[in-house]
Design an enzyme around this catalytic site. Structure first.
Site, PDB file in Angstrom:
ATOM      1  N   ASP A 117       0.846  -1.197   0.000  1.00 50.08           N
ATOM      2  CA  ASP A 117       0.000   0.000   0.000  1.00 50.08           C
ATOM      3  C   ASP A 117       0.887   1.253   0.000  1.00 50.08           C
ATOM      4  O   ASP A 117       1.791   1.368   0.822  1.00 50.08           O
ATOM      5  CB  ASP A 117      -0.896  -0.032   1.256  1.00 50.08           C
ATOM      6  N   HIS A 148      -0.418   4.524  -0.018  1.00 48.51           N
ATOM      7  CA  HIS A 148      -1.124   5.723   0.449  1.00 48.51           C
ATOM      8  C   HIS A 148      -0.490   6.218   1.753  1.00 48.51           C
ATOM      9  O   HIS A 148      -0.406   5.463   2.723  1.00 48.51           O
ATOM     10  CB  HIS A 148      -2.604   5.405   0.675  1.00 48.51           C
ATOM     11  N   SER A 191      -5.407  -4.148   2.196  1.00 50.08           N
ATOM     12  CA  SER A 191      -4.589  -3.827   3.384  1.00 50.08           C
ATOM     13  C   SER A 191      -5.253  -4.265   4.686  1.00 50.08           C
ATOM     14  O   SER A 191      -4.577  -4.522   5.679  1.00 50.08           O
ATOM     15  CB  SER A 191      -4.297  -2.330   3.440  1.00 50.08           C
TER      16      SER A 191
HETATM   17 CO1  B1M Z   1      -5.647   5.330  -4.236  1.00 50.24          CO
HETATM   18  N1  B1M Z   1      -7.266   4.359  -3.732  1.00 50.24           N
HETATM   19  N2  B1M Z   1      -5.022   3.949  -5.309  1.00 50.24           N
HETATM   20  N3  B1M Z   1      -4.246   6.606  -4.657  1.00 50.24           N
HETATM   21  N4  B1M Z   1      -6.665   6.758  -3.319  1.00 50.24           N
HETATM   22  C1  B1M Z   1      -8.169   4.917  -2.739  1.00 50.24           C
HETATM   23  C2  B1M Z   1      -7.808   4.422  -1.342  1.00 50.24           C
HETATM   24  C3  B1M Z   1      -9.574   4.362  -3.244  1.00 50.24           C
HETATM   25  C4  B1M Z   1     -10.625   4.217  -2.140  1.00 50.24           C
HETATM   26  C5  B1M Z   1     -10.085   5.285  -4.377  1.00 50.24           C
HETATM   27  C6  B1M Z   1     -11.416   4.852  -4.975  1.00 50.24           C
HETATM   28  O1  B1M Z   1     -11.469   3.890  -5.699  1.00 50.24           O
HETATM   29  N5  B1M Z   1     -12.493   5.545  -4.666  1.00 50.24           N
HETATM   30  C7  B1M Z   1      -9.152   2.995  -3.902  1.00 50.24           C
HETATM   31  C8  B1M Z   1      -9.142   1.755  -2.983  1.00 50.24           C
HETATM   32  C9  B1M Z   1     -10.252   0.795  -3.317  1.00 50.24           C
HETATM   33  C10 B1M Z   1     -10.162  -0.499  -2.596  1.00 50.24           C
HETATM   34  O2  B1M Z   1      -9.181  -0.944  -2.064  1.00 50.24           O
HETATM   35  N6  B1M Z   1     -11.278  -1.169  -2.608  1.00 50.24           N
HETATM   36  C11 B1M Z   1      -7.764   3.325  -4.401  1.00 50.24           C
HETATM   37  C12 B1M Z   1      -7.092   2.611  -5.423  1.00 50.24           C
HETATM   38  C13 B1M Z   1      -7.905   1.557  -6.121  1.00 50.24           C
HETATM   39  C14 B1M Z   1      -5.752   2.867  -5.787  1.00 50.24           C
HETATM   40  C15 B1M Z   1      -4.892   2.084  -6.800  1.00 50.24           C
HETATM   41  C16 B1M Z   1      -5.033   0.563  -6.748  1.00 50.24           C
HETATM   42  C17 B1M Z   1      -5.235   2.632  -8.192  1.00 50.24           C
HETATM   43  C18 B1M Z   1      -4.533   1.931  -9.339  1.00 50.24           C
HETATM   44  O3  B1M Z   1      -3.332   1.845  -9.393  1.00 50.24           O
HETATM   45  N7  B1M Z   1      -5.339   1.430 -10.230  1.00 50.24           N
HETATM   46  C19 B1M Z   1      -3.474   2.541  -6.414  1.00 50.24           C
HETATM   47  C20 B1M Z   1      -2.922   1.649  -5.303  1.00 50.24           C
HETATM   48  C21 B1M Z   1      -1.445   1.681  -5.197  1.00 50.24           C
HETATM   49  C22 B1M Z   1      -0.999   0.883  -3.991  1.00 50.24           C
HETATM   50  O4  B1M Z   1      -1.208   1.286  -2.871  1.00 50.24           O
HETATM   51  N8  B1M Z   1      -0.388  -0.245  -4.239  1.00 50.24           N
HETATM   52  C23 B1M Z   1      -3.756   3.907  -5.843  1.00 50.24           C
HETATM   53  C24 B1M Z   1      -2.864   4.971  -5.867  1.00 50.24           C
HETATM   54  C25 B1M Z   1      -3.135   6.252  -5.390  1.00 50.24           C
HETATM   55  C26 B1M Z   1      -2.222   7.457  -5.600  1.00 50.24           C
HETATM   56  C27 B1M Z   1      -0.733   7.098  -5.616  1.00 50.24           C
HETATM   57  C28 B1M Z   1      -2.575   8.098  -6.931  1.00 50.24           C
HETATM   58  C29 B1M Z   1      -2.692   8.408  -4.455  1.00 50.24           C
HETATM   59  C30 B1M Z   1      -1.906   8.238  -3.143  1.00 50.24           C
HETATM   60  C31 B1M Z   1      -0.803   9.254  -2.963  1.00 50.24           C
HETATM   61  C32 B1M Z   1      -0.203   9.176  -1.575  1.00 50.24           C
HETATM   62  O5  B1M Z   1      -0.817   8.841  -0.593  1.00 50.24           O
HETATM   63  N9  B1M Z   1       1.048   9.524  -1.533  1.00 50.24           N
HETATM   64  C33 B1M Z   1      -4.109   7.872  -4.179  1.00 50.24           C
HETATM   65  C34 B1M Z   1      -5.110   8.615  -3.486  1.00 50.24           C
HETATM   66  C35 B1M Z   1      -4.779  10.042  -3.181  1.00 50.24           C
HETATM   67  C36 B1M Z   1      -6.352   8.045  -3.112  1.00 50.24           C
HETATM   68  C37 B1M Z   1      -7.582   8.726  -2.469  1.00 50.24           C
HETATM   69  C38 B1M Z   1      -8.301   9.477  -3.591  1.00 50.24           C
HETATM   70  C39 B1M Z   1      -7.346   9.669  -1.316  1.00 50.24           C
HETATM   71  C40 B1M Z   1      -6.546   9.091  -0.145  1.00 50.24           C
HETATM   72  C41 B1M Z   1      -6.148  10.187   0.819  1.00 50.24           C
HETATM   73  O6  B1M Z   1      -5.021  10.622   0.820  1.00 50.24           O
HETATM   74  N10 B1M Z   1      -7.104  10.664   1.631  1.00 50.24           N
HETATM   75  C42 B1M Z   1      -8.393   7.465  -1.955  1.00 50.24           C
HETATM   76  C43 B1M Z   1      -9.866   7.689  -1.795  1.00 50.24           C
HETATM   77  C44 B1M Z   1     -10.363   7.487  -0.372  1.00 50.24           C
HETATM   78  O7  B1M Z   1      -9.628   7.341   0.557  1.00 50.24           O
HETATM   79  N11 B1M Z   1     -11.649   7.403  -0.213  1.00 50.24           N
HETATM   80  C45 B1M Z   1      -7.830   6.366  -2.769  1.00 50.24           C
HETATM   81  C46 B1M Z   1      -6.861  11.709   2.598  1.00 50.24           C
HETATM   82  C47 B1M Z   1      -6.245  11.104   3.869  1.00 50.24           C
HETATM   83  C48 B1M Z   1      -5.970  12.181   4.889  1.00 50.24           C
HETATM   84  O8  B1M Z   1      -7.191  10.201   4.391  1.00 50.24           O
HETATM   85  O9  B1M Z   1      -5.564   8.272   4.376  1.00 50.24           O
HETATM   86  O10 B1M Z   1      -8.010   7.931   4.988  1.00 50.24           O
HETATM   87  P1  B1M Z   1      -6.811   8.777   4.985  1.00 50.24           P
HETATM   88  O11 B1M Z   1      -6.394   9.084   6.496  1.00 50.24           O
HETATM   89  C49 B1M Z   1      -7.287   9.555   7.475  1.00 50.24           C
HETATM   90  C50 B1M Z   1      -7.922   8.444   8.294  1.00 50.24           C
HETATM   91  O12 B1M Z   1      -8.172   7.272   7.552  1.00 50.24           O
HETATM   92  C51 B1M Z   1      -7.009   8.264   9.453  1.00 50.24           C
HETATM   93  O13 B1M Z   1      -6.530   9.567   9.705  1.00 50.24           O
HETATM   94  C52 B1M Z   1      -6.417  10.298   8.480  1.00 50.24           C
HETATM   95  C53 B1M Z   1      -6.816  11.720   8.759  1.00 50.24           C
HETATM   96  O14 B1M Z   1      -8.134  11.820   9.197  1.00 50.24           O
HETATM   97  N12 B1M Z   1      -5.852   7.384   9.384  1.00 50.24           N
HETATM   98  C54 B1M Z   1      -5.247   6.940  10.519  1.00 50.24           C
HETATM   99  C55 B1M Z   1      -5.167   6.898   8.335  1.00 50.24           C
HETATM  100  N13 B1M Z   1      -4.155   6.142   8.748  1.00 50.24           N
HETATM  101  C56 B1M Z   1      -4.167   6.148  10.095  1.00 50.24           C
HETATM  102  C57 B1M Z   1      -3.338   5.523  11.029  1.00 50.24           C
HETATM  103  C58 B1M Z   1      -3.616   5.709  12.380  1.00 50.24           C
HETATM  104  C59 B1M Z   1      -4.682   6.513  12.785  1.00 50.24           C
HETATM  105  C60 B1M Z   1      -5.508   7.121  11.869  1.00 50.24           C
HETATM  106  O15 B1M Z   1      -2.888   5.163  13.350  1.00 50.24           O
HETATM  107  C61 B1M Z   1      -1.873   4.249  13.039  1.00 50.24           C
END
Ligand code: B1M
Length: 216
Positions: free
Chosen positions: A99, A101, A152
């Site tokens: 992963d 992200h 993940s």
């Molecule tokens: Co990707 N991605 N992505 N992506 N991406 C998601 C996660 C997805 C939901 C988008 C969608 O389809 N709607 C989807 C997953 C679907 C699934 O698994 N069923 C997805 C996909 C499919 C993919 C790829 C597979 C796409 C592809 O290649 N075809 C690929 C995967 C690559 C891989 O990981 N092997 C991929 C790639 C990418 C980018 C590289 C383009 C980019 C990431 C860049 C980066 O992070 N450096 C990206 C992005 C940006 C997203 C979305 C649009 C946004 C994620 C984000 O940064 N959110 C995302 C959509 C979504 O999440 N709904 C998506 C903002 C961030 C602050 O939120 O990380 O949730 P989040 O963190 C929150 C809480 O969750 C929590 O606190 C944070 C703040 O409130 N939290 C914690 C997180 N970790 C914590 C740990 C803790 C405590 C709290 O303690 C340990």
């Protein structure tokens, strides 16, 4: 033009960084850096996720939005209130194997660091071996794992099972976060199989509250 908050949100969605810093500076005259992140920038990222999920946005543009988000957070970070004296406890933080992200994980790092915790952020795609090595090497109090892919959530389960079989489940309480998780999966299913303490953080602030409760 658009009102400032909407303009900032658009910048995230459109991946437009020209003039970003000036808009952020202006926003900081009215709101705290954390409010700007929580109320404006994160809602832009949410829109990006929705557009990508529904096929209306292609991956390279998602990446651009993520870069603008990171630039914005880096610009705001020095202006946050902090008690970065450290010493409240140490957490090893990683995005799990497979992963990439890391925006959420890095926000958790910032929030914990600014609130007196030592954070050892070992990055993305980290296998359990690397996580446990880092926890041992840095004498961590807690292990934090982040992951956004549905895949993940399975890796996290395997990681906890690996900790059971190595006999280190009791050594490190585990905090899990990331958009693909939900509270019931962590607190019912995973807590059931893990021989130590595992908790779910919905966001970075819940991560902080959990650290506070683990460390007291
Ligand atoms: Co990707 N991605 N992505 N992506 N991406 C998601 C996660 C997805 C939901 C988008 C969608 O389809 N709607 C989807 C997953 C679907 C699934 O698994 N069923 C997805 C996909 C499919 C993919 C790829 C597979 C796409 C592809 O290649 N075809 C690929 C995967 C690559 C891989 O990981 N092997 C991929 C790639 C990418 C980018 C590289 C383009 C980019 C990431 C860049 C980066 O992070 N450096 C990206 C992005 C940006 C997203 C979305 C649009 C946004 C994620 C984000 O940064 N959110 C995302 C959509 C979504 O999440 N709904 C998506 C903002 C961030 C602050 O939120 O990380 O949730 P989040 O963190 C929150 C809480 O969750 C929590 O606190 C944070 C703040 O409130 N939290 C914690 C997180 N970790 C914590 C740990 C803790 C405590 C709290 O303690 C340990």
């Amino acid at each position: 033009g658009l009102p400032l908050a909407e303009r900032l949100e658009r910048r995230i969605v459109d991946g437009e960084r020209n003039g970003l810093e000036a808009d952020l500076d202006e926003a900081m005259t009215e709101r705290s850096p954390l409010d700007i992140i929580n109320d404006t920038l994160l809602s832009g990222m949410k829109t990006v996720g929705e557009l990508f999920g529904s096929g209306q946005m292609q991956l390279p543009f998602v990446l651009q939005s993520a870069e603008v988000m990171k630039t914005a957070v880096a610009h705001l970070e020095p202006h946050m209130d902090k008690d970065d004296s450290g010493g409240k406890g140490r957490i090893v933080l990683a995005t799990v194997k497979g992963d990439v992200h890391d925006i959420g994980k890095n926000l958790v790092d910032i929030i914990l660091t600014n609130n007196g915790y030592d954070v050892v952020n070992i990055g993305i795609k980290q296998p359990i071996n690397a996580i446990l090595d880092a926890a041992g090497e840095h004498d961590a109090d807690v292990i934090g794992m982040s992951g956004l892919l549905v895949k993940s959530t399975v890796i996290m389960k395997e990681n906890l099972e690996e900790m059971n079989s190595r006999g280190v489940a009791q050594t490190w309480p585990v905090v899990l976060g990331g958009a693909a998780l939900n509270r019931a999966y962590v607190e019912d299913d995973l807590a059931d199989i893990f021989e130590g303490e595992v908790s779910y953080a919905r966001d970075a602030f819940e991560g902080l509250r959990l650290m506070d409760s683990i460390m007291t």
